[in-house]
Design a protein around this motif. Structure first.
Motif, PDB file in Angstrom:
ATOM      1  N   LEU A 106       1.119  -1.346   0.123  1.00  0.00           N
ATOM      2  CA  LEU A 106      -0.197  -0.371   0.034  1.00  0.00           C
ATOM      3  C   LEU A 106       0.462   1.165   0.147  1.00  0.00           C
ATOM      4  O   LEU A 106       1.917   1.824   0.470  1.00  0.00           O
ATOM      5  N   ASP A 107       0.654   1.997  -1.187  1.00  0.00           N
ATOM      6  CA  ASP A 107       0.870   3.001  -0.681  1.00  0.00           C
ATOM      7  C   ASP A 107       0.515   4.488   0.131  1.00  0.00           C
ATOM      8  O   ASP A 107       1.046   5.333   0.316  1.00  0.00           O
ATOM      9  N   LYS A 108       0.269   4.352   1.008  1.00  0.00           N
ATOM     10  CA  LYS A 108      -1.346   4.918   2.111  1.00  0.00           C
ATOM     11  C   LYS A 108      -2.109   4.494   2.759  1.00  0.00           C
ATOM     12  O   LYS A 108      -2.380   3.528   2.446  1.00  0.00           O
ATOM     13  N   GLY A 109      -2.550   4.506   3.880  1.00  0.00           N
ATOM     14  CA  GLY A 109      -3.252   4.092   4.422  1.00  0.00           C
ATOM     15  C   GLY A 109      -3.487   2.633   5.037  1.00  0.00           C
ATOM     16  O   GLY A 109      -4.277   2.112   5.537  1.00  0.00           O
ATOM     17  N   LEU A 110      -2.296   2.316   5.506  1.00  0.00           N
ATOM     18  CA  LEU A 110      -1.845   1.311   6.066  1.00  0.00           C
ATOM     19  C   LEU A 110      -2.713   0.989   7.225  1.00  0.00           C
ATOM     20  O   LEU A 110      -3.011  -0.330   7.174  1.00  0.00           O
ATOM     21  N   GLU A 111      -2.541   1.636   8.040  1.00  0.00           N
ATOM     22  CA  GLU A 111      -2.460   1.569   9.443  1.00  0.00           C
ATOM     23  C   GLU A 111      -4.291   1.220   9.824  1.00  0.00           C
ATOM     24  O   GLU A 111      -4.185   0.789  10.271  1.00  0.00           O
ATOM     25  N   ASP A 112      -4.679   2.801   9.090  1.00  0.00           N
ATOM     26  CA  ASP A 112      -5.904   1.938   9.309  1.00  0.00           C
ATOM     27  C   ASP A 112      -7.015   0.974   8.145  1.00  0.00           C
ATOM     28  O   ASP A 112      -7.634   0.478   9.074  1.00  0.00           O
ATOM     29  N   ARG A 113      -6.419   0.530   7.185  1.00  0.00           N
ATOM     30  CA  ARG A 113      -6.797  -1.160   6.605  1.00  0.00           C
ATOM     31  C   ARG A 113      -5.756  -1.544   7.902  1.00  0.00           C
ATOM     32  O   ARG A 113      -7.696  -2.547   8.157  1.00  0.00           O
ATOM     33  N   ILE A 114      -5.269  -2.055   8.389  1.00  0.00           N
ATOM     34  CA  ILE A 114      -5.376  -2.735   9.715  1.00  0.00           C
ATOM     35  C   ILE A 114      -6.466  -3.079  10.898  1.00  0.00           C
ATOM     36  O   ILE A 114      -7.128  -3.003  11.178  1.00  0.00           O
ATOM     37  N   LEU A 115      -6.749  -0.804  11.308  1.00  0.00           N
ATOM     38  CA  LEU A 115      -7.371  -0.884  12.075  1.00  0.00           C
ATOM     39  C   LEU A 115      -8.843  -0.955  11.573  1.00  0.00           C
ATOM     40  O   LEU A 115      -9.942  -1.806  12.328  1.00  0.00           O
ATOM     41  N   ALA A 116      -9.173  -1.054  10.359  1.00  0.00           N
ATOM     42  CA  ALA A 116     -10.688  -1.175   9.858  1.00  0.00           C
ATOM     43  C   ALA A 116     -10.860  -2.722   9.693  1.00  0.00           C
ATOM     44  O   ALA A 116     -12.249  -3.691  10.112  1.00  0.00           O
ATOM     45  N   GLU A 117      -9.419  -3.565   9.684  1.00  0.00           N
ATOM     46  CA  GLU A 117      -9.740  -5.650  10.016  1.00  0.00           C
ATOM     47  C   GLU A 117      -9.779  -5.434  10.986  1.00  0.00           C
ATOM     48  O   GLU A 117     -10.869  -6.805  10.965  1.00  0.00           O
ATOM     49  N   GLY A 118      -9.512  -4.460  12.137  1.00  0.00           N
ATOM     50  CA  GLY A 118      -9.521  -5.606  13.282  1.00  0.00           C
ATOM     51  C   GLY A 118      -8.882  -6.687  14.065  1.00  0.00           C
ATOM     52  O   GLY A 118      -7.560  -7.010  13.146  1.00  0.00           O
ATOM     53  N   GLN A 119      -9.791  -7.437  14.775  1.00  0.00           N
ATOM     54  CA  GLN A 119      -9.054  -8.790  15.024  1.00  0.00           C
ATOM     55  C   GLN A 119      -8.719  -9.425  13.594  1.00  0.00           C
ATOM     56  O   GLN A 119      -8.075 -10.868  14.063  1.00  0.00           O
ATOM     57  N   ASN A 120      -9.240  -9.604  13.040  1.00  0.00           N
ATOM     58  CA  ASN A 120      -9.656 -10.695  11.699  1.00  0.00           C
ATOM     59  C   ASN A 120      -8.255 -10.402  10.955  1.00  0.00           C
ATOM     60  O   ASN A 120      -8.317 -10.806   9.575  1.00  0.00           O
ATOM     61  N   SER A 121      -7.586  -9.201  11.490  1.00  0.00           N
ATOM     62  CA  SER A 121      -6.686  -9.147   9.870  1.00  0.00           C
ATOM     63  C   SER A 121      -5.992  -9.834   9.667  1.00  0.00           C
ATOM     64  O   SER A 121      -4.979 -10.391  11.158  1.00  0.00           O
ATOM     65  N   PRO A 122      -5.377 -10.392   8.389  1.00  0.00           N
ATOM     66  CA  PRO A 122      -4.313 -11.172   8.668  1.00  0.00           C
ATOM     67  C   PRO A 122      -3.179 -10.764   7.903  1.00  0.00           C
ATOM     68  O   PRO A 122      -2.121 -11.300   8.520  1.00  0.00           O
ATOM     69  N   ALA A 123      -2.893  -9.195   7.994  1.00  0.00           N
ATOM     70  CA  ALA A 123      -0.963  -9.059   8.901  1.00  0.00           C
ATOM     71  C   ALA A 123      -0.352  -9.461  10.386  1.00  0.00           C
ATOM     72  O   ALA A 123      -0.880  -9.557  11.261  1.00  0.00           O
ATOM     73  N   ASP A 124       0.341  -9.984   9.718  1.00  0.00           N
ATOM     74  CA  ASP A 124       1.714 -10.561  10.305  1.00  0.00           C
ATOM     75  C   ASP A 124       2.483  -9.959  10.916  1.00  0.00           C
ATOM     76  O   ASP A 124       2.879  -9.497  12.069  1.00  0.00           O
ATOM     77  N   VAL A 125       2.623  -9.197   9.792  1.00  0.00           N
ATOM     78  CA  VAL A 125       4.886  -8.026   9.976  1.00  0.00           C
ATOM     79  C   VAL A 125       3.777  -6.875   8.806  1.00  0.00           C
ATOM     80  O   VAL A 125       3.417  -6.799   8.327  1.00  0.00           O
ATOM     81  N   ILE A 126       4.483  -6.019   9.323  1.00  0.00           N
ATOM     82  CA  ILE A 126       4.543  -4.065   9.387  1.00  0.00           C
ATOM     83  C   ILE A 126       5.800  -4.304   8.641  1.00  0.00           C
ATOM     84  O   ILE A 126       6.737  -3.775   9.430  1.00  0.00           O
ATOM     85  N   LEU A 127       5.945  -3.601   6.981  1.00  0.00           N
ATOM     86  CA  LEU A 127       7.424  -3.206   6.716  1.00  0.00           C
ATOM     87  C   LEU A 127       7.440  -2.201   6.131  1.00  0.00           C
ATOM     88  O   LEU A 127       5.966  -1.389   5.504  1.00  0.00           O
ATOM     89  N   THR A 128       8.071  -0.751   7.282  1.00  0.00           N
ATOM     90  CA  THR A 128       7.567   1.237   6.312  1.00  0.00           C
ATOM     91  C   THR A 128       8.820   0.978   6.534  1.00  0.00           C
ATOM     92  O   THR A 128       9.897   0.536   6.662  1.00  0.00           O
ATOM     93  N   VAL A 129       8.911   2.186   6.217  1.00  0.00           N
ATOM     94  CA  VAL A 129      10.287   3.202   6.183  1.00  0.00           C
ATOM     95  C   VAL A 129      10.394   3.890   6.646  1.00  0.00           C
ATOM     96  O   VAL A 129       8.829   4.813   6.969  1.00  0.00           O
ATOM     97  N   ASP A 130      10.963   5.048   7.559  1.00  0.00           N
ATOM     98  CA  ASP A 130      10.937   6.093   8.298  1.00  0.00           C
ATOM     99  C   ASP A 130       9.971   6.089  10.079  1.00  0.00           C
ATOM    100  O   ASP A 130       9.198   4.994  10.052  1.00  0.00           O
ATOM    101  N   ILE A 131      11.204   6.896  11.003  1.00  0.00           N
ATOM    102  CA  ILE A 131      10.849   6.597  12.379  1.00  0.00           C
ATOM    103  C   ILE A 131       9.527   6.874  12.823  1.00  0.00           C
ATOM    104  O   ILE A 131       8.892   6.766  13.533  1.00  0.00           O
ATOM    105  N   SER A 132       8.736   8.009  11.478  1.00  0.00           N
ATOM    106  CA  SER A 132       7.054   8.804  12.092  1.00  0.00           C
ATOM    107  C   SER A 132       6.161   7.515  11.585  1.00  0.00           C
ATOM    108  O   SER A 132       5.626   8.156  12.422  1.00  0.00           O
ATOM    109  N   ARG A 133       6.423   6.838  10.743  1.00  0.00           N
ATOM    110  CA  ARG A 133       4.973   5.904   9.975  1.00  0.00           C
ATOM    111  C   ARG A 133       5.469   4.605  11.425  1.00  0.00           C
ATOM    112  O   ARG A 133       4.430   4.290  11.538  1.00  0.00           O
ATOM    113  N   LEU A 134       6.606   4.470  11.755  1.00  0.00           N
ATOM    114  CA  LEU A 134       6.914   3.499  12.683  1.00  0.00           C
ATOM    115  C   LEU A 134       6.034   3.569  13.799  1.00  0.00           C
ATOM    116  O   LEU A 134       5.475   2.750  14.573  1.00  0.00           O
ATOM    117  N   THR A 135       6.796   5.096  14.457  1.00  0.00           N
ATOM    118  CA  THR A 135       5.813   5.036  16.017  1.00  0.00           C
ATOM    119  C   THR A 135       4.536   5.957  15.348  1.00  0.00           C
ATOM    120  O   THR A 135       3.575   5.183  16.289  1.00  0.00           O
TER     121      THR A 135
END
Length: 349
Positions: free
Chosen positions: A63-92
């Motif tokens: 995803l080029d944007k909205g990754l965090e919001d996507r995981i939030l929308a999926e809630g407890q059923n999110s299939p996400a295991d690992v998040i990969l990104t750049v920049d400390i601001s996106r990680l925090t």
């Protein structure tokens, strides 16, 4: 009210449909699902190496944007295991939005220096990049320039940069606040603004293009873009831009150059948690950092592990050891400062 309800239903359906895409992978043995802000072709070599070593398959959603919001929308059923990104601001930001979980792993902690890890274990730096100066080979003879000197009137009308509100510049300004305090940093930023050749615009590579065109002599940029430009066979004009500049490693008073990271985080509801931990362990390893850093023209986080020959040609990096967590805490103040100074308005405002 009806429209709002329909939007909510649509959002819920979209999240359910999206989660279904990974349903098979999420429940399968030997799989890890990765949500990534990094382009798939960039991370493929290191993920292939992970699968070759562990037998665990990887599924990537870019995803080029909205990754965090996507995981939030999926809630407890999110299939996400690992998040990969750049920049400390996106990680925090991922941590702040509650889409990560803490991981206290002896292997990862041993492999990665403390300044490149979240103190609470919510994110881990894997590779690093430096915020440096692109300097005209023809017009700049200095080989050592400090960050403070960017406010020196000798550079008036000679500096280019992208928006001060971009994450990469905010990281640098946040580090400056940590080193100098807000008052000195604001005076410095006013001097930097006065030395701009034009209104901040474009990305890092266009700053090198501007130097090549003679529009400015110095520009703020990340190291890895130099590697991307100098090796770009598809767009040979970028090779000209990259070869028209030298990389100068500016420093703070401690002799360190500001660095930022690419990183990984364990997703909050990771359905394949054991495999996710294996991936983060692998990404922190000597082998993976070499593969990953070479592919991205970045620096390994592991102390003493050398970068690729392309990156070595930039010169010697003495990375600032300031904690990235401390830098992240100054981000809001840095953003407000950029607006207060009017940095993005350009030199004449």
């Amino acid at each position: 009210m009806a429209k709002g309800l329909n939007r909510s239903k649509l959002a819920g359906c979209a999240a359910l449909a999206f989660a279904t895409l990974f349903a098979g992978a999420a429940s399968a043995d030997g799989t890890v699902n990765i949500y990534s802000y990094r382009q798939p072709d960039i991370i493929k070599p290191v993920l292939d190496a992970f699968t070759a070593e562990t037998g665990v398959k990887t599924e990537v959603l870019f995803l080029d944007k909205g990754l965090e919001d996507r995981i939030l929308a999926e809630g407890q059923n999110s299939p996400a295991d690992v998040i990969l990104t750049v920049d400390i601001s996106r990680l925090t930001n991922a941590k702040a939005k509650g889409v990560t979980q803490a991981l206290d792993d002896a292997t990862v902690n041993a492999n990665l220096p403390a300044e490149y890890r979240d103190p609470e274990g919510h994110w881990f730096g894997v590779t690093k990049r430096a915020r440096v100066l692109y300097a005209s080979k023809d017009r700049v003879k200095e080989t050592a320039i400090t960050y403070a000197e960017l406010a020196d009137p000798k550079w008036k009308g000679k500096i280019c940069m992208r928006s001060g509100q971009h994450d990469y510049n905010l990281g640098l300004f946040s580090a400056a606040i940590a080193h100098w305090g807000p008052e000195k940093t604001e005076e410095w930023m006013k001097g930097l603004k006065a030395n701009l050749a034009r209104k901040p615009d474009g990305g890092d590579r266009p700053q090198a293009k501007a130097i090549f065109a003679g529009e400015c002599d110095l520009a703020l940029g990340n190291t890895y873009y130099v590697g991307l430009m100098r090796t770009n066979e598809k767009e040979p004009e970028e090779k000209e831009w990259g070869n028209a500049i030298n990389v100068v490693f500016p420093t703070f008073e401690n002799g360190g150059t500001h660095v930022n990271i690419s990183g990984a985080a364990l997703a909050k509801n990771a359905p394949n948690r054991d495999n996710a931990v294996k991936l983060i362990q692998f990404l922190s390893s000597h082998k993976a950092q070499q593969v990953y850093a070479a592919q991205t023209y970045e620096y390994p986080v592991e102390p003493g592990l050398e970068p690729s020959d392309v990156v070595k040609a930039f010169g010697t990096l003495n990375a600032d050891t300031l904690s990235l967590d401390e830098i992240a805490k100054n981000r809001k103040a840095a953003s407000e400062m950029v607006d207060r100074v009017g940095l993005d308005d350009g030199p004449s405002s």
